[in-house]
Write a protein that holds these residues in place. Structure first.
Motif, PDB file in Angstrom:
ATOM      1  N   TRP A  24       1.057  -1.427   0.303  1.00 31.38           N
ATOM      2  CA  TRP A  24      -0.558   0.316  -0.129  1.00 31.38           C
ATOM      3  C   TRP A  24       0.900   0.983  -0.320  1.00 31.38           C
ATOM      4  O   TRP A  24       1.645   1.402   0.392  1.00 31.38           O
ATOM      5  CB  TRP A  24      -0.846   0.560   1.442  1.00 31.38           C
ATOM      6  N   TYR A  25       0.679   2.145  -1.170  1.00 28.65           N
ATOM      7  CA  TYR A  25       1.186   3.147  -0.906  1.00 28.65           C
ATOM      8  C   TYR A  25       1.066   4.901  -0.617  1.00 28.65           C
ATOM      9  O   TYR A  25      -0.833   4.612  -1.398  1.00 28.65           O
ATOM     10  CB  TYR A  25       2.381   3.742  -2.391  1.00 28.65           C
ATOM     11  N   ALA A  26       0.946   5.610  -0.076  1.00 27.58           N
ATOM     12  CA  ALA A  26       0.195   7.174   0.250  1.00 27.58           C
ATOM     13  C   ALA A  26       1.259   8.436  -0.137  1.00 27.58           C
ATOM     14  O   ALA A  26       2.588   8.382  -0.129  1.00 27.58           O
ATOM     15  CB  ALA A  26      -0.663   7.011   1.626  1.00 27.58           C
ATOM     16  N   ASP A  31       4.657  14.361   1.245  1.00 18.44           N
ATOM     17  CA  ASP A  31       5.504  12.756   1.608  1.00 18.44           C
ATOM     18  C   ASP A  31       5.368  11.354   1.015  1.00 18.44           C
ATOM     19  O   ASP A  31       4.132  11.977   1.230  1.00 18.44           O
ATOM     20  CB  ASP A  31       5.221  12.982   3.588  1.00 18.44           C
ATOM     21  N   ALA A  32       5.974  10.737   0.953  1.00 17.11           N
ATOM     22  CA  ALA A  32       5.516   9.484   0.205  1.00 17.11           C
ATOM     23  C   ALA A  32       5.384   8.286   1.776  1.00 17.11           C
ATOM     24  O   ALA A  32       6.035   8.430   2.180  1.00 17.11           O
ATOM     25  CB  ALA A  32       7.194   8.934  -0.618  1.00 17.11           C
ATOM     26  N   VAL A  33       4.687   7.844   1.881  1.00 16.65           N
ATOM     27  CA  VAL A  33       4.234   6.768   3.005  1.00 16.65           C
ATOM     28  C   VAL A  33       4.272   4.933   2.268  1.00 16.65           C
ATOM     29  O   VAL A  33       3.224   5.351   1.270  1.00 16.65           O
ATOM     30  CB  VAL A  33       3.305   7.332   3.735  1.00 16.65           C
ATOM     31  N   ILE A  52       8.775   8.849   3.686  1.00 15.25           N
ATOM     32  CA  ILE A  52       9.525   9.624   3.296  1.00 15.25           C
ATOM     33  C   ILE A  52       9.039  10.827   3.098  1.00 15.25           C
ATOM     34  O   ILE A  52       8.399  11.700   2.551  1.00 15.25           O
ATOM     35  CB  ILE A  52      10.132   9.174   2.061  1.00 15.25           C
ATOM     36  N   ARG A  53      10.453  11.958   3.814  1.00 14.29           N
ATOM     37  CA  ARG A  53       9.784  13.192   3.412  1.00 14.29           C
ATOM     38  C   ARG A  53      11.143  13.834   3.047  1.00 14.29           C
ATOM     39  O   ARG A  53      12.483  13.938   2.836  1.00 14.29           O
ATOM     40  CB  ARG A  53       9.790  13.556   4.980  1.00 14.29           C
ATOM     41  N   PHE A 145      -3.923   8.591   6.495  1.00 15.22           N
ATOM     42  CA  PHE A 145      -3.238   7.791   4.818  1.00 15.22           C
ATOM     43  C   PHE A 145      -3.655   6.946   4.215  1.00 15.22           C
ATOM     44  O   PHE A 145      -5.122   6.425   4.368  1.00 15.22           O
ATOM     45  CB  PHE A 145      -2.461   6.503   5.711  1.00 15.22           C
ATOM     46  N   ARG A 146      -4.832   7.947   2.608  1.00 17.38           N
ATOM     47  CA  ARG A 146      -5.200   7.356   1.647  1.00 17.38           C
ATOM     48  C   ARG A 146      -4.588   6.495   0.677  1.00 17.38           C
ATOM     49  O   ARG A 146      -3.479   6.660  -0.305  1.00 17.38           O
ATOM     50  CB  ARG A 146      -5.708   8.265   0.825  1.00 17.38           C
ATOM     51  N   PHE A 147      -4.368   5.761   1.205  1.00 15.25           N
ATOM     52  CA  PHE A 147      -3.316   3.803   0.381  1.00 15.25           C
ATOM     53  C   PHE A 147      -4.005   3.641  -0.558  1.00 15.25           C
ATOM     54  O   PHE A 147      -5.308   3.482  -0.728  1.00 15.25           O
ATOM     55  CB  PHE A 147      -3.401   2.960   1.216  1.00 15.25           C
ATOM     56  N   LYS A 148      -2.872   3.432  -2.018  1.00 12.82           N
ATOM     57  CA  LYS A 148      -3.078   2.596  -2.777  1.00 12.82           C
ATOM     58  C   LYS A 148      -2.359   1.402  -3.126  1.00 12.82           C
ATOM     59  O   LYS A 148      -1.647   1.375  -3.221  1.00 12.82           O
ATOM     60  CB  LYS A 148      -3.701   4.062  -4.398  1.00 12.82           C
TER      61      LYS A 148
END
Length: 157
Positions: A24-26, A31-33, A52-53, A145-148
């Protein structure tokens, strides 16, 4: 104020939460989460988390969903870059499962003066919301966190 339960839910299993499995990525304010949940094994689910910031790791987490007695627990440990742990050796952040359905789970934080709920909501097979909220402050902290869902090989940042 959230209306979530504070009582542990008896009889659930990590297998009930296997829909979390996947990568899952957001994007949270630039920032990349990412959060990666491994498949169910040994009646547990395990995840790694990275924030990641500005092209640098802000922090990491290791998360597990495991059964102890009649309850399912979410246990989290945080690490700075270099794997410098935040929590004491024997005290991860610990939450007990208090609600679950086909597309939503809620955990309640144990042994904290201002406990939080950890909420995961699957909006579709490829969209997952995750957030923490305090009883004293109903706004998600620090945000949602709106993960895809994506293949790890397809995500570069």
């Amino acid at each position: 104020m959230p209306s979530y339960s504070r009582e542990g839910l008896k009889g659930a299993s990590p297998a009930d939460l296997a829909w979390l499995t996947g990568s899952w990525y957001a994007d949270l304010d630039g920032d990349a989460v990412e959060e990666h949940w491994s498949p169910l094994r040994g009646n547990t689910l395990m995840a790694t988390f990275r924030w990641i910031r500005d092209g640098r790791v802000r922090f990491y987490e290791i998360e597990v969903l495991e059964t102890e007695g009649d309850y399912v627990y979410l246990r989290i440990r945080h690490f700075d870059p270099g794997l410098v742990g935040w929590e004491e050796k024997m005290t991860p952040h610990e939450f007990v499962l208090v609600e679950h359905g086909a597309d939503r789970v809620v955990f309640y934080e144990l042994d904290k003066p201002d406990p939080r709920w950890a909420v995961y909501e699957r909006r579709s097979p490829h969209e997952l919301l995750a957030y923490f909220t305090h009883e004293s402050d109903p706004d998600p902290d620090p945000g949602v966190f709106r993960f895809k869902r994506r293949s790890p090989a397809n995500h570069v940042s």
